[in-house]
Design an enzyme around this catalytic site. Structure first.
Site, PDB file in Angstrom:
ATOM      1  N   GLU A  59      -8.842  25.117   3.333  1.00  0.00           N
ATOM      2  CA  GLU A  59      -7.869  24.216   2.685  1.00  0.00           C
ATOM      3  C   GLU A  59      -8.555  23.226   1.752  1.00  0.00           C
ATOM      4  O   GLU A  59      -7.903  22.632   0.889  1.00  0.00           O
ATOM      5  CB  GLU A  59      -7.029  23.481   3.747  1.00  0.00           C
ATOM      6  N   CYS A  74     -11.173  26.500  11.952  1.00  0.00           N
ATOM      7  CA  CYS A  74     -12.178  25.722  12.685  1.00  0.00           C
ATOM      8  C   CYS A  74     -11.866  25.722  14.181  1.00  0.00           C
ATOM      9  O   CYS A  74     -12.096  26.736  14.843  1.00  0.00           O
ATOM     10  CB  CYS A  74     -12.288  24.322  12.100  1.00  0.00           C
ATOM     11  N   SER A  76       0.859  -1.191   0.000  1.00  0.00           N
ATOM     12  CA  SER A  76       0.000   0.000   0.000  1.00  0.00           C
ATOM     13  C   SER A  76       0.895   1.241   0.000  1.00  0.00           C
ATOM     14  O   SER A  76       2.124   1.129   0.022  1.00  0.00           O
ATOM     15  CB  SER A  76      -0.925  -0.028   1.207  1.00  0.00           C
ATOM     16  N   GLU A  89     -17.018  22.224  24.253  1.00  0.00           N
ATOM     17  CA  GLU A  89     -16.470  20.920  23.857  1.00  0.00           C
ATOM     18  C   GLU A  89     -15.472  20.408  24.897  1.00  0.00           C
ATOM     19  O   GLU A  89     -15.359  19.213  25.127  1.00  0.00           O
ATOM     20  CB  GLU A  89     -15.758  21.050  22.495  1.00  0.00           C
ATOM     21  N   GLU A 118     -10.742   4.454  -8.935  1.00  0.00           N
ATOM     22  CA  GLU A 118      -9.602   3.965  -8.146  1.00  0.00           C
ATOM     23  C   GLU A 118     -10.131   2.985  -7.106  1.00  0.00           C
ATOM     24  O   GLU A 118     -11.035   3.306  -6.336  1.00  0.00           O
ATOM     25  CB  GLU A 118      -8.901   5.148  -7.452  1.00  0.00           C
ATOM     26  N   GLY A 140      -9.508  20.480  14.738  1.00  0.00           N
ATOM     27  CA  GLY A 140      -9.218  19.389  15.665  1.00  0.00           C
ATOM     28  C   GLY A 140     -10.393  19.122  16.582  1.00  0.00           C
ATOM     29  O   GLY A 140     -11.384  19.857  16.583  1.00  0.00           O
ATOM     30  N   HIS A 142     -13.293  25.303   6.487  1.00  0.00           N
ATOM     31  CA  HIS A 142     -11.999  24.725   6.096  1.00  0.00           C
ATOM     32  C   HIS A 142     -11.586  25.217   4.708  1.00  0.00           C
ATOM     33  O   HIS A 142     -11.862  24.550   3.710  1.00  0.00           O
ATOM     34  CB  HIS A 142     -12.086  23.196   6.105  1.00  0.00           C
TER      35      HIS A 142
END
Ligand code: GLN
Length: 540
Positions: A513, A385, A16, A409, A145, A358, A511
């Site tokens: 990104e 975030c 892998s 949290e 894939e 996170g 996010h």
């Protein structure tokens, strides 16, 4: 005119982590550069319905699509390489396939029958392949894939399904590409082809004869070796494509094109295309490889030893670095390290700090230290975030004097829950797919840095979170100078915060990104890198 979609199936053998996702995305780029429309599908053999409930240690980053699917990180490579939006239909798992079949069975769709892997599970897999090829119109090529390595028990139904699929669409309409490893054995000073031979043997036993072999190797695969592999694996030497280790993943399409893969694909699939145009791609790679400047960003997170957990952030910095003609060096800090750095020796060596997304408590205090340091020392700060939530808690505690400020949290009994459950999130017990997920609009205040950067009043960004800024505290936080510059118009949730009296201090609840691509780097990353370069100049 309705197109007839052609199919390319990509399997992996030997070991892998050969970069099947990058290989599939690169194949997509070669076809796209010839003017073809391409989409991709990732089939994952695990039983989880999606990776959303897995730890990053198990699976790396969870990639979220516009339609709110929590998917495999390879979908990130697909979007970054071929600049096409992925959706739920572009990722299917064993869990989803069985879920659908079992629901059908309970409904009575198979009344009287025994439900079996062949044909019921394989039919459902084939349905998913068709659904991906039809989503959003029709495509010239769908690349599928298959996760895992040939020889795994759990990928068998997927291999059987693609075998059947290939047979049904007929030769010339489907291609099987197998990615293997040709290891270099130092003691013998030789590249070894045996593992590839065995892996192809396994594949042929299942009934799949690969049309093309892509061979990962650290040394040149000579014509002799390619002939040898071809002889044992029943392909021509030209159908054995060398895939040399590359300095940057973005070089892979260029290497594959040079080694003749693009031409092989279109010839075998009978596609009439223009000559490939990889000029822009080439100039991007040149910029990635030879930048003239350097900048150091500290990333302070929980899973720093596992880079795959922050894949999209790393790639976003590569895109943003290229535009700024800079190499962005990322220094990874376990948030706990900063809890033991009272002199801020580590932090002062950076040109900017990023706190990524996170979950959970570990290292939160260290992240708060980093945030405070960046805020007080005019160091560019980017919170994503959890990073935004961290910035709000730090500001509430250290600027507004609310010592008991916290995120619900981390502290259910917080005196000042400046970060709290989103409406409806409290009391949710089912964990899978229940966060606020996917794309939401964000309205940006015109007189803000966010507006200057985006140059737009409204943007759409992707989300994955349960907690949010508690609107009850907005007044008091604003009075002390925290600016809420982006708000989701649908539910009035805070999306962007910033500080006006700081050179670059921005937190986003979403996010960014997940939107950065080679063809369109994300503006926030681009401007953050620019600000970090500026900060570095000021230091020297
Ligand atoms: N744990 C936080 C929340 O659920 C942040 C999530 C994230 O950073 N993706 O709101």
């Amino acid at each position: 005119m309705k197109r007839k979609t052609k199919y390319i199936f990509v399997t992996g053998g030997v070991v892998s982590s050969l970069g099947k996702g990058i290989a599939a995305a690169s194949i997509g780029q070669l076809l796209k550069s010839r003017g073809l429309s391409v989409t991709l599908l990732k089939l994952d053999p695990y039983i989880n319905v999606d990776p959303g409930t897995m730890s990053p240690y198990q699976h790396g980053e969870v990639y979220v699509t516009d339609d709110g699917a929590e998917t495999d990180l390879d979908l990130g490579h697909y979007e970054r390489f071929i600049d096409v939006d992925m959706k739920q239909v572009n990722n299917a798992t064993t869990g989803q396939v069985y879920y659908t079949v079992i629901e059908k069975e309970r409904r009575g769709d198979y009344l009287g029958g025994t439900v079996q892997v062949i044909p019921h599970i394989t039919d459902e897999i084939k349905n998913r392949i068709l659904a991906a090829s039809k989503n959003n119109g029709s495509y010239d090529v769908l690349i599928v894939e298959i996760g895992g390595t040939v020889g795994d028990i759990e990928s068998l139904p997927f291999l059987e399904a693609i075998r059947q699929f290939g047979l049904a669409v007929g030769r010339g309409n489907a291609l099987f590409i197998h990615l293997t490893l040709v290891p270099f054995i130092r003691a013998a000073n030789e590249l070894k082809t045996k593992p590839t031979q065995h892996s192809v043997k396994d594949l042929r036993e299942i009934g799949i004869q690969p049309d093309i072999l892509m061979c990962r190797t650290e040394k040149r695969l000579t014509r002799n070796l390619r002939e040898k592999i071809g002889l044992f694996c029943n392909v021509n030497a030209d159908e054995v494509i060398e895939v040399r280790d590359a300095e940057s993943i973005y070089e892979v399409p260029l290497l594959l094109e040079k080694n003749g893969l693009g031409q092989q694909l279109v010839t075998k699939l009978g596609l009439n295309t223009k000559e490939p145009d990889l000029c822009e791609w080439q100039s991007f790679v040149d910029r990635v490889k030879k930048p003239s400047k350097k900048v150091k960003i500290g990333i302070c997170g929980k899973y720093v030893e596992l880079r795959d957990a922050y894949k999209s952030i790393i790639e976003s910095f590569i895109h943003a670095g290229a535009i700024n003609d800079a190499r962005v060096e990322l220094e990874w800090l376990a948030a706990e390290d900063l809890e033991n750095d009272p002199e801020n020796i580590i932090l002062s060596s950076f040109d900017g700090v990023l706190i990524p997304g996170g979950f959970g408590e570990r290292g939160f205090e260290g992240k708060l230290n980093a945030t405070q340091y960046a805020r007080e020392n005019n160091m560019p700060f980017f919170g994503i975030c959890l990073g935004l939530q961290c910035a709000v808690v730090e500001f509430a505690r250290n600027v507004c004097g609310m010592e008991g400020a916290d995120s619900r949290e981390l502290n259910l009994d917080a005196e000042h829950p400046v970060i709290d459950f989103q409406p409806g999130q409290e009391g949710i017990e089912r964990m899978g797919g229940t966060m606020r997920l996917g794309a939401y609009p964000c309205d940006i205040k015109p007189k803000s840095r966010a507006f200057q950067i985006y140059g737009k009043k409204s943007v759409s960004e992707r989300h994955r979170h349960r907690f949010e800024v508690n609107n009850k505290y907005i007044k008091i936080l604003s009075r002390k100078g925290l600016k809420f510059s982006g708000i989701c118009p649908q539910n009035n949730l805070v999306e962007i915060i910033e500080l006006s009296d700081h050179p670059w201090f921005i937190g986003v609840q979403y996010h960014p990104e997940l939107r950065s691509r080679v063809a369109s780097p994300h503006p926030l990353f681009v401007d953050f890198v620019r600000a970090a370069l500026e900060f570095k100049k000021g230091k020297s």
